[in-house]
Design a protein around this motif. Structure first.
Motif, PDB file in Angstrom:
ATOM      1  N   GLY A  13       0.817  -1.219   0.000  1.00  0.00           N
ATOM      2  CA  GLY A  13       0.000   0.000   0.000  1.00  0.00           C
ATOM      3  C   GLY A  13       0.841   1.255   0.000  1.00  0.00           C
ATOM      4  N   SER A  15       1.335   3.301  -2.692  1.00  0.00           N
ATOM      5  CA  SER A  15       0.975   4.266  -3.732  1.00  0.00           C
ATOM      6  C   SER A  15       0.530   5.592  -3.124  1.00  0.00           C
ATOM      7  CB  SER A  15      -0.152   3.696  -4.599  1.00  0.00           C
ATOM      8  OG  SER A  15      -1.155   3.122  -3.785  1.00  0.00           O
ATOM      9  N   ARG A  16       0.133   5.533  -1.849  1.00  0.00           N
ATOM     10  CA  ARG A  16      -0.416   6.741  -1.212  1.00  0.00           C
ATOM     11  C   ARG A  16      -0.086   6.747   0.286  1.00  0.00           C
ATOM     12  NH1 ARG A  16      -5.981   6.215  -1.068  1.00  0.00           N
ATOM     13  NH2 ARG A  16      -6.163   4.134  -1.981  1.00  0.00           N
ATOM     14  N   MET A  18       0.834   6.968   4.200  1.00  0.00           N
ATOM     15  CA  MET A  18       2.033   6.599   4.974  1.00  0.00           C
ATOM     16  C   MET A  18       2.916   5.607   4.238  1.00  0.00           C
ATOM     17  SD  MET A  18       0.600   5.962   8.728  1.00  0.00           S
ATOM     18  CE  MET A  18      -1.123   6.251   8.584  1.00  0.00           C
ATOM     19  N   THR A  38      -2.930  -1.536  -5.398  1.00  0.00           N
ATOM     20  CA  THR A  38      -3.929  -2.422  -5.992  1.00  0.00           C
ATOM     21  C   THR A  38      -4.671  -1.781  -7.153  1.00  0.00           C
ATOM     22  OG1 THR A  38      -5.855  -3.813  -5.597  1.00  0.00           O
ATOM     23  CG2 THR A  38      -5.714  -1.861  -4.251  1.00  0.00           C
ATOM     24  N   SER A  39      -5.108  -0.521  -7.006  1.00  0.00           N
ATOM     25  CA  SER A  39      -5.916   0.066  -8.083  1.00  0.00           C
ATOM     26  C   SER A  39      -5.288   1.328  -8.676  1.00  0.00           C
ATOM     27  CB  SER A  39      -7.314   0.411  -7.548  1.00  0.00           C
ATOM     28  OG  SER A  39      -7.199   1.284  -6.447  1.00  0.00           O
ATOM     29  N   ARG A  40      -4.517   2.046  -7.883  1.00  0.00           N
ATOM     30  CA  ARG A  40      -4.021   3.353  -8.328  1.00  0.00           C
ATOM     31  C   ARG A  40      -2.630   3.244  -8.960  1.00  0.00           C
ATOM     32  NH1 ARG A  40      -5.913   7.798  -5.548  1.00  0.00           N
ATOM     33  NH2 ARG A  40      -4.358   8.892  -6.787  1.00  0.00           N
ATOM     34  N   LEU A  65      -5.024  -7.301  -2.152  1.00  0.00           N
ATOM     35  CA  LEU A  65      -4.904  -8.116  -0.940  1.00  0.00           C
ATOM     36  C   LEU A  65      -6.296  -8.424  -0.397  1.00  0.00           C
ATOM     37  CD1 LEU A  65      -1.900  -6.303   0.809  1.00  0.00           C
ATOM     38  CD2 LEU A  65      -1.859  -8.416  -0.541  1.00  0.00           C
ATOM     39  N   ASN A  97       1.773  -2.369   5.447  1.00  0.00           N
ATOM     40  CA  ASN A  97       1.107  -1.080   5.659  1.00  0.00           C
ATOM     41  C   ASN A  97      -0.306  -1.021   5.077  1.00  0.00           C
ATOM     42  OD1 ASN A  97       1.051   2.087   5.814  1.00  0.00           O
ATOM     43  ND2 ASN A  97       0.698   1.591   3.662  1.00  0.00           N
ATOM     44  N   TYR A 160     -12.697  -2.505  12.708  1.00  0.00           N
ATOM     45  CA  TYR A 160     -11.363  -2.112  12.228  1.00  0.00           C
ATOM     46  C   TYR A 160     -10.334  -2.258  13.348  1.00  0.00           C
ATOM     47  CZ  TYR A 160      -7.598   1.155  11.000  1.00  0.00           C
ATOM     48  OH  TYR A 160      -6.366   1.729  10.774  1.00  0.00           O
ATOM     49  N   LYS A 164      -6.748  -4.511  13.829  1.00  0.00           N
ATOM     50  CA  LYS A 164      -5.429  -3.987  14.200  1.00  0.00           C
ATOM     51  C   LYS A 164      -4.933  -4.636  15.498  1.00  0.00           C
ATOM     52  CE  LYS A 164      -4.715  -1.199  10.718  1.00  0.00           C
ATOM     53  NZ  LYS A 164      -3.632  -1.459   9.772  1.00  0.00           N
ATOM     54  N   THR A 193      -3.629  10.465  10.843  1.00  0.00           N
ATOM     55  CA  THR A 193      -2.533  10.858   9.961  1.00  0.00           C
ATOM     56  C   THR A 193      -3.097  11.254   8.603  1.00  0.00           C
ATOM     57  OG1 THR A 193      -1.174   9.214  11.103  1.00  0.00           O
ATOM     58  CG2 THR A 193      -0.300  10.099   9.043  1.00  0.00           C
ATOM     59  N   ASN A 195      -4.108  11.710   4.966  1.00  0.00           N
ATOM     60  CA  ASN A 195      -4.076  10.942   3.716  1.00  0.00           C
ATOM     61  C   ASN A 195      -4.984  11.667   2.725  1.00  0.00           C
ATOM     62  OD1 ASN A 195      -6.683  10.243   4.459  1.00  0.00           O
ATOM     63  ND2 ASN A 195      -6.143   8.178   5.110  1.00  0.00           N
TER      64      ASN A 195
HETATM   65  P1  NDP Z   1      -4.248   5.288   2.396  1.00  0.00           P
HETATM   66  O1  NDP Z   1      -5.724   5.093   2.552  1.00  0.00           O
HETATM   67  O2  NDP Z   1      -3.726   6.628   2.067  1.00  0.00           O
HETATM   68  O3  NDP Z   1      -3.694   4.262   1.312  1.00  0.00           O
HETATM   69  C1  NDP Z   1      -4.040   2.921   1.400  1.00  0.00           C
HETATM   70  C2  NDP Z   1      -3.023   2.106   0.627  1.00  0.00           C
HETATM   71  O4  NDP Z   1      -3.337   0.710   0.754  1.00  0.00           O
HETATM   72  C3  NDP Z   1      -3.031   2.422  -0.855  1.00  0.00           C
HETATM   73  O5  NDP Z   1      -1.721   2.251  -1.341  1.00  0.00           O
HETATM   74  C4  NDP Z   1      -3.955   1.348  -1.437  1.00  0.00           C
HETATM   75  O6  NDP Z   1      -3.663   1.045  -2.801  1.00  0.00           O
HETATM   76  C5  NDP Z   1      -3.609   0.163  -0.525  1.00  0.00           C
HETATM   77  N1  NDP Z   1      -4.714  -0.772  -0.382  1.00  0.00           N
HETATM   78  C6  NDP Z   1      -5.931  -0.543   0.177  1.00  0.00           C
HETATM   79  N2  NDP Z   1      -6.683  -1.644   0.111  1.00  0.00           N
HETATM   80  C7  NDP Z   1      -5.942  -2.590  -0.500  1.00  0.00           C
HETATM   81  C8  NDP Z   1      -6.182  -3.941  -0.892  1.00  0.00           C
HETATM   82  N3  NDP Z   1      -7.344  -4.564  -0.664  1.00  0.00           N
HETATM   83  N4  NDP Z   1      -5.189  -4.605  -1.522  1.00  0.00           N
HETATM   84  C9  NDP Z   1      -4.007  -4.002  -1.763  1.00  0.00           C
HETATM   85  N5  NDP Z   1      -3.723  -2.728  -1.448  1.00  0.00           N
HETATM   86  C10 NDP Z   1      -4.685  -2.033  -0.816  1.00  0.00           C
HETATM   87  O7  NDP Z   1      -3.539   4.715   3.703  1.00  0.00           O
HETATM   88  P2  NDP Z   1      -3.126   5.457   5.076  1.00  0.00           P
HETATM   89  O8  NDP Z   1      -1.804   6.080   4.884  1.00  0.00           O
HETATM   90  O9  NDP Z   1      -4.263   6.261   5.594  1.00  0.00           O
HETATM   91  O10 NDP Z   1      -2.988   4.194   6.061  1.00  0.00           O
HETATM   92  C11 NDP Z   1      -1.906   3.302   5.974  1.00  0.00           C
HETATM   93  C12 NDP Z   1      -2.019   2.294   7.110  1.00  0.00           C
HETATM   94  O11 NDP Z   1      -2.056   2.979   8.357  1.00  0.00           O
HETATM   95  C13 NDP Z   1      -3.279   1.436   7.056  1.00  0.00           C
HETATM   96  O12 NDP Z   1      -2.981   0.138   7.498  1.00  0.00           O
HETATM   97  C14 NDP Z   1      -4.210   2.129   8.042  1.00  0.00           C
HETATM   98  O13 NDP Z   1      -5.152   1.250   8.584  1.00  0.00           O
HETATM   99  C15 NDP Z   1      -3.213   2.592   9.092  1.00  0.00           C
HETATM  100  N6  NDP Z   1      -3.647   3.735   9.894  1.00  0.00           N
HETATM  101  C16 NDP Z   1      -4.055   4.895   9.289  1.00  0.00           C
HETATM  102  C17 NDP Z   1      -4.390   5.986  10.068  1.00  0.00           C
HETATM  103  C18 NDP Z   1      -4.760   7.305   9.451  1.00  0.00           C
HETATM  104  O14 NDP Z   1      -5.227   8.195  10.188  1.00  0.00           O
HETATM  105  N7  NDP Z   1      -4.536   7.522   8.160  1.00  0.00           N
HETATM  106  C19 NDP Z   1      -4.386   5.908  11.541  1.00  0.00           C
HETATM  107  C20 NDP Z   1      -3.911   4.652  12.063  1.00  0.00           C
HETATM  108  C21 NDP Z   1      -3.566   3.601  11.265  1.00  0.00           C
HETATM  109  P3  NDP Z   1      -4.343   1.892  -4.038  1.00  0.00           P
HETATM  110  O15 NDP Z   1      -3.723   3.270  -4.004  1.00  0.00           O
HETATM  111  O16 NDP Z   1      -3.959   1.146  -5.256  1.00  0.00           O
HETATM  112  O17 NDP Z   1      -5.804   1.934  -3.760  1.00  0.00           O
END
Ligand code: NDP
Length: 253
Positions: A13, A15-16, A18, A38-40, A65, A97, A160, A164, A193, A195
């Motif tokens: 994950g 592509s975007r 963290m 996965t999609s982006r 995934l 991640n 969720y 975790k 965080t 996004n």
């Molecule tokens: P984003 O929502 O910005 O990005 C999600 C990433 O995961 C993208 O690269 C996306 O790919 C990929 N992804 C999502 N679903 C799938 C899937 N089914 N299969 C493969 N790839 C997938 O993520 P964040 O930076 O917000 O979060 C990163 C991690 O931190 C996550 O585990 C989240 O639960 C955790 N977290 C986030 C918090 C927050 O406030 N942001 C707080 C605490 C934990 P694509 O771009 O191709 O869609």
């Protein structure tokens, strides 16, 4: 020479958010990074281009995934990318991640939503670790992104947070299992965080969210990426099985 020169890393994950920041940081430290998405595709390609512009090395790997065959597909792409660039398939650093948020109240959580959350957030990291260990040399690093919500109540995110909580267990048990190989396994728990969720574009909402941190701001992806990079480095060789609170003091209460 960077402190990760000669190392290889997979950040799921990336592509975007963290994941992107972690990929950029690990590459800046010298690692060859597999940028998974996965999609982006556009976003993942941009991460690789940005890393290469700064003199780093990276390539993209696509796999959804949480669906049957996910880990197999990811490792097909990963091993091919690694072989092409290094002549081998060693993977030194795995950052689990990728994740999906719930955002549904307990009474509205369907069994299907519950299963999807567990498949992506908890099951996939377990089997990614299991598979990665075939490629990981002694001294490798596994870093799992969990969440402050395992220690901080939010009724809209029970399912969720449960996923975790399961991810947290990976560090405890795999760390014990892998000590003899000098592989460290740790959890990093971010708080809110930034996004690309539209809520981060609404100043009043950001102000409210910022109040949860003792530093009165929301986290930036780089705040978490720096912690990941430390745990991936040799300097963190004595830390394993730990839960690293990277919530900006949100858990202080
Ligand atoms: P984003 O929502 O910005 O990005 C999600 C990433 O995961 C993208 O690269 C996306 O790919 C990929 N992804 C999502 N679903 C799938 C899937 N089914 N299969 C493969 N790839 C997938 O993520 P964040 O930076 O917000 O979060 C990163 C991690 O931190 C996550 O585990 C989240 O639960 C955790 N977290 C986030 C918090 C927050 O406030 N942001 C707080 C605490 C934990 P694509 O771009 O191709 O869609």
């Amino acid at each position: 020479m960077g402190r990760l020169t000669g190392k290889t890393a997979l950040v799921t994950g990336s592509s975007r958010g963290m994941g992107r920041a972690a990929a950029v940081r690990l590459a800046a430290d010298g690692a060859l990074v597999a940028v998974h998405y996965t999609s982006r595709k556009d976003a993942a390609d941009e991460v690789v281009a940005s890393i290469e512009k700064d003199g780093g090395r990276a390539f993209t790997v696509r796999a959804e995934l949480g669906v049957p065959g996910d880990v197999h597909e990811l490792f097909l792409g990963l091993e091919s990318g690694l072989r092409e660039r290094t002549g081998g398939t060693d993977l030194d650093i795995l950052v689990n991640n990728a994740g999906v948020m719930g955002g549904v109240k307990p009474e509205d959580t369907t069994p299907e939503k519950f299963d999807e959350l567990f498949a992506v957030n908890a099951k996939a990291p377990f089997f990614l670790i299991q598979r990665a260990l075939k490629n990981m040399p002694d001294g490798g690093r596994i870093i799992n992104i969990t969440s402050g919500l395992t220690r901080f109540a939010n009724p809209d995110e029970i399912a969720y947070a449960m996923t975790k909580g399961a991810v947290d267990q990976l560090a405890l048990h795999f760390a014990k299992h892998l000590g003899s190989r000098n592989i460290t396994v740790n959890s990093v728990a971010p708080g809110i965080t930034r996004n690309d969720n539209p809520v981060f574009g609404i100043p009043e909402v950001v102000e409210q969210m910022a109040k949860m941190s003792t530093f009165n701001r929301v986290g930036e992806p780089e705040d978490v990426a720096d912690v990941v990079a430390f745990l991936a480095s040799d300097e963190a060789r004595w830390i394993t099985g730990s839960f690293v609170d990277a919530t900006g003091g949100t858990l202080l209460g």
